[in-house]
Design a protein around this motif. Structure first.
Motif, mmCIF file in Angstrom:
data_model
loop_
_atom_site.group_PDB
_atom_site.id
_atom_site.type_symbol
_atom_site.label_atom_id
_atom_site.label_comp_id
_atom_site.label_asym_id
_atom_site.label_seq_id
_atom_site.Cartn_x
_atom_site.Cartn_y
_atom_site.Cartn_z
ATOM 1 N N HIS A 28 129.035 29.670 -11.285
ATOM 2 C CA HIS A 28 130.476 29.138 -11.604
ATOM 3 C C HIS A 28 131.061 29.614 -12.665
ATOM 4 N N PRO A 29 132.174 30.449 -12.458
ATOM 5 C CA PRO A 29 132.948 31.254 -13.726
ATOM 6 C C PRO A 29 133.268 30.212 -14.830
ATOM 7 N N THR A 30 132.986 30.841 -16.200
ATOM 8 C CA THR A 30 133.557 30.044 -17.125
ATOM 9 C C THR A 30 134.845 30.271 -17.627
ATOM 10 N N PRO A 31 135.719 29.352 -17.757
ATOM 11 C CA PRO A 31 137.072 29.772 -18.208
ATOM 12 C C PRO A 31 137.116 30.507 -19.499
ATOM 13 N N ILE A 32 138.012 31.353 -19.681
ATOM 14 C CA ILE A 32 138.175 32.318 -20.915
ATOM 15 C C ILE A 32 138.558 31.024 -22.076
ATOM 16 N N GLY A 33 137.966 31.470 -23.217
ATOM 17 C CA GLY A 33 137.859 30.749 -24.364
ATOM 18 C C GLY A 33 137.102 29.617 -24.520
ATOM 19 N N ILE A 34 136.308 29.204 -23.676
ATOM 20 C CA ILE A 34 135.216 27.990 -23.640
ATOM 21 C C ILE A 34 133.955 28.677 -23.638
ATOM 22 N N THR A 35 133.237 28.275 -24.699
ATOM 23 C CA THR A 35 131.815 28.782 -24.851
ATOM 24 C C THR A 35 130.812 27.902 -24.273
ATOM 25 N N THR A 36 130.043 28.180 -23.257
ATOM 26 C CA THR A 36 128.923 27.265 -22.454
ATOM 27 C C THR A 36 127.834 27.853 -22.746
ATOM 28 N N ILE A 37 126.722 26.809 -23.205
ATOM 29 C CA ILE A 37 125.440 27.232 -23.422
ATOM 30 C C ILE A 37 124.830 26.682 -21.812
ATOM 31 N N LEU A 38 124.385 27.700 -21.128
ATOM 32 C CA LEU A 38 123.754 27.458 -19.833
ATOM 33 C C LEU A 38 122.228 26.677 -20.121
ATOM 34 N N PRO A 39 121.925 25.315 -19.443
ATOM 35 C CA PRO A 39 120.684 24.830 -19.655
ATOM 36 C C PRO A 39 119.614 25.732 -18.816
ATOM 37 N N THR A 40 118.565 25.703 -19.260
ATOM 38 C CA THR A 40 117.395 26.579 -18.579
ATOM 39 C C THR A 40 116.695 25.648 -17.387
ATOM 40 N N GLY A 41 116.031 26.353 -16.675
ATOM 41 C CA GLY A 41 115.668 25.417 -15.521
ATOM 42 C C GLY A 41 114.380 24.615 -16.016
ATOM 43 N N THR A 42 114.607 23.238 -15.733
ATOM 44 C CA THR A 42 113.648 22.334 -16.050
ATOM 45 C C THR A 42 112.926 21.878 -14.832
ATOM 46 N N THR A 43 111.511 21.859 -14.741
ATOM 47 C CA THR A 43 110.791 21.423 -14.053
ATOM 48 C C THR A 43 110.079 19.903 -14.162
ATOM 49 N N ILE A 44 109.383 19.323 -13.276
ATOM 50 C CA ILE A 44 109.009 17.996 -13.502
ATOM 51 C C ILE A 44 107.734 18.040 -14.457
ATOM 52 N N ALA A 45 107.087 19.305 -14.497
ATOM 53 C CA ALA A 45 106.137 19.299 -15.469
ATOM 54 C C ALA A 45 106.484 19.718 -16.898
ATOM 55 N N GLU A 46 107.918 19.939 -17.122
ATOM 56 C CA GLU A 46 108.211 20.197 -18.458
ATOM 57 C C GLU A 46 108.954 18.761 -19.021
ATOM 58 N N LEU A 47 108.970 17.683 -18.188
ATOM 59 C CA LEU A 47 109.446 16.437 -18.536
ATOM 60 C C LEU A 47 108.392 15.647 -19.884
ATOM 61 N N PRO A 48 109.094 15.296 -20.786
ATOM 62 C CA PRO A 48 108.167 14.373 -21.577
ATOM 63 C C PRO A 48 107.529 13.199 -21.077
ATOM 64 N N ASP A 49 106.364 12.983 -21.781
ATOM 65 C CA ASP A 49 105.266 11.876 -21.354
ATOM 66 C C ASP A 49 106.129 10.752 -20.626
ATOM 67 N N ASP A 50 106.968 10.266 -21.659
ATOM 68 C CA ASP A 50 107.718 8.937 -21.147
ATOM 69 C C ASP A 50 108.298 9.147 -19.667
ATOM 70 N N LEU A 51 109.162 9.984 -19.705
ATOM 71 C CA LEU A 51 110.028 10.108 -18.461
ATOM 72 C C LEU A 51 109.111 10.448 -17.153
ATOM 73 N N LEU A 52 107.842 11.349 -17.489
ATOM 74 C CA LEU A 52 106.840 11.595 -16.471
ATOM 75 C C LEU A 52 106.374 10.342 -16.240
ATOM 76 N N LEU A 53 105.887 9.371 -16.941
ATOM 77 C CA LEU A 53 105.057 8.176 -16.867
ATOM 78 C C LEU A 53 105.899 7.156 -15.836
ATOM 79 N N GLU A 54 107.417 7.258 -16.268
ATOM 80 C CA GLU A 54 108.339 6.435 -15.561
ATOM 81 C C GLU A 54 108.384 6.994 -13.843
ATOM 82 N N CYS A 55 108.654 8.136 -13.878
ATOM 83 C CA CYS A 55 108.542 8.745 -12.366
ATOM 84 C C CYS A 55 107.227 8.647 -11.727
ATOM 85 N N LEU A 56 106.144 8.762 -12.256
ATOM 86 C CA LEU A 56 104.822 8.587 -11.298
ATOM 87 C C LEU A 56 104.557 7.246 -11.222
ATOM 88 N N SER A 57 104.809 6.175 -12.182
ATOM 89 C CA SER A 57 104.606 4.970 -11.872
ATOM 90 C C SER A 57 105.367 4.332 -10.880
#
Length: 419
Positions: A28-57
């Motif tokens: 998706h093209p970014t409009p001129i004059g706006i600076t955007t930091i693209l998020p890196t790809g996040t996998t389920i393995a990179e979730l913190p323990d509390d969020l991963l526990l909530e999913c697995l439970s």
């Protein structure tokens, strides 16, 4: 097991949580004059323990056995108290009755959920590679075992060895056995620790097992040497109930039973229970079942001790108030007996296991045939052969019949697990 996640053990849903490099996300093209930091790809393995526990439970119970196979991290999270707490919070835990039977080199189980299951579900635990599972010695070690439960795990305590069975994953792991070899002894869990007493001709030691350190230690000496006794616990007290006199009298026992006849002493064993205060490390006053008789089975639930006693011509069912903070502590109350044929005296060929499940008491016939007892007494009634399961509602005070124990599960021990 790997230290990182292995996609081979993931379901399609879990795999969908991973980014696919072959199909990158649309740009998706970014409009001129706006600076955007693209998020890196996040996998389920990179979730913190509390969020991963909530999913697995929230995973269904049928998928739980595969979770520890993904990676070491998931295996540790599954063993954490937080995971069990989240399962309970999401109303995914159920009180389940387990019957465990031992044969040569195998540990068979049947599970049953009251008011949920129409029949028993038979399964087997997967043994780990250990000499204790070698053919020929397994049955001799665990043929007269006792069961204790801590969390979701069943501890099968044999003569001089012990197994820990995970009801979620089906994995069996050898644990340290008791200090003294025992057979037909009393066992119960008090404060996340296992206590055993009786069933040993060599000593009167009461042992305590700490699952955290995997160690046994002697914490007290029992006032009596009991054989064939039953264990239960309520309000920090370990109850050693019933049984027969084993060997000669101990030093403590001679002080308790001095001046009594041998026949009287034997009667005291069969219809009494010793109370050990695990917090203060002292023995409380011995209690006797009103009317005598021989204790056939016993269990604890909802602050009460329930005892099934056999007499010459009848069975009696009793309730003992085990709540030490109540004014009625130590009071006995006779309640409705189970619907078994009248005038039948149970002998050693017929055995029952008694299990407390919430506000219910389940009586399971784990060995023998009641019809054989009736035939020997000259009666021709039929319909109560083997595997009888009776349920007592502690609130309504009534008995009902549940699904019979499967024929493949015999000479078993029973226990309740929240899993």
């Amino acid at each position: 097991m790997s230290d990182s996640c292995n996609s081979r053990h993931f379901s399609w849903l879990m795999k969908s949580c991973f980014p696919n490099n072959q199909h990158p996300p649309p740009h998706h093209p970014t409009p001129i004059g706006i600076t955007t930091i693209l998020p890196t790809g996040t996998t389920i393995a990179e979730l913190p323990d509390d969020l991963l526990l909530e999913c697995l439970s929230r995973v269904t119970r049928s998928s739980l056995p595969s979770l520890p196979l993904v990676c070491c991290r998931w295996s540790l999270l599954l063993d954490s108290p937080t995971f069990h707490l989240l399962r309970h919070r999401h109303n995914l835990l159920r009180l389940t009755l387990f019957a465990v039977s031992v044969s040569d080199g195998a540990l068979c189980t049947a599970s049953y959920r009251l008011n949920n299951d129409c029949s028993w579900k038979i399964c087997s635990f997967t043994p780990a590679n250990d000499p204790v599972f070698e053919h020929g010695c397994f049955y001799s070690l665990f043929s007269h075992s006792r069961l204790s439960v801590i969390g979701r795990k069943i501890y099968v305590i044999g003569r001089k060895a012990m197994l820990r069975c995970d009801t979620w994953t089906g994995l069996v792991v050898p644990r340290q056995g008791p200090v003294f070899p025992r057979k037909k002894f009393a066992a119960a869990v008090v404060g996340e620790k296992i206590y055993v007493a009786g069933g040993c001709a060599r000593a009167v030691a009461v042992e305590e097992y700490d699952p955290t350190s995997n160690t046994w230690s002697v914490v007290a000496k029992a006032p009596r040497k009991r054989y064939g006794c039953v264990g239960a616990s309520v309000d920090g007290v370990f109850y050693v109930i019933g049984g027969l006199k084993l060997g000669g009298a101990s030093g403590n026992e001679m002080l308790v039973a001095r001046g009594s006849r041998a026949s009287d002493a034997a009667h005291v064993y069969a219809s009494s229970m010793d109370l050990y205060d695990t917090v203060n490390g002292v023995w409380l006053k011995t209690r006797s079942v009103p009317g005598g008789g021989c204790v056939v089975a016993a269990c604890a639930t909802a602050g009460e001790i329930y005892v099934l006693s056999s007499h010459a011509v009848e069975l009696s069912f009793w309730k003992f108030n085990g709540s030490r903070k109540s004014t009625g502590f130590g009071d006995w109350c006779r309640i409705k007996s189970p619907p078994l044929p009248a005038q039948v005296r149970l002998d050693s060929t017929v055995r029952f296991s008694c299990v407390g499940i919430g506000e219910k008491v389940v009586l399971v016939q784990v060995n023998g045939c009641i019809d054989d007892l009736l035939r020997r007494s000259g009666r021709i009634e039929r319909g109560m052969k083997e595997g009888l399961v009776l349920v007592y509602d502690c609130v309504a005070g009534e008995w009902s019949r549940a699904a019979d124990l499967p024929e493949v599960i015999r000479r078993s021990a029973c226990v309740c697990v929240e899993c």
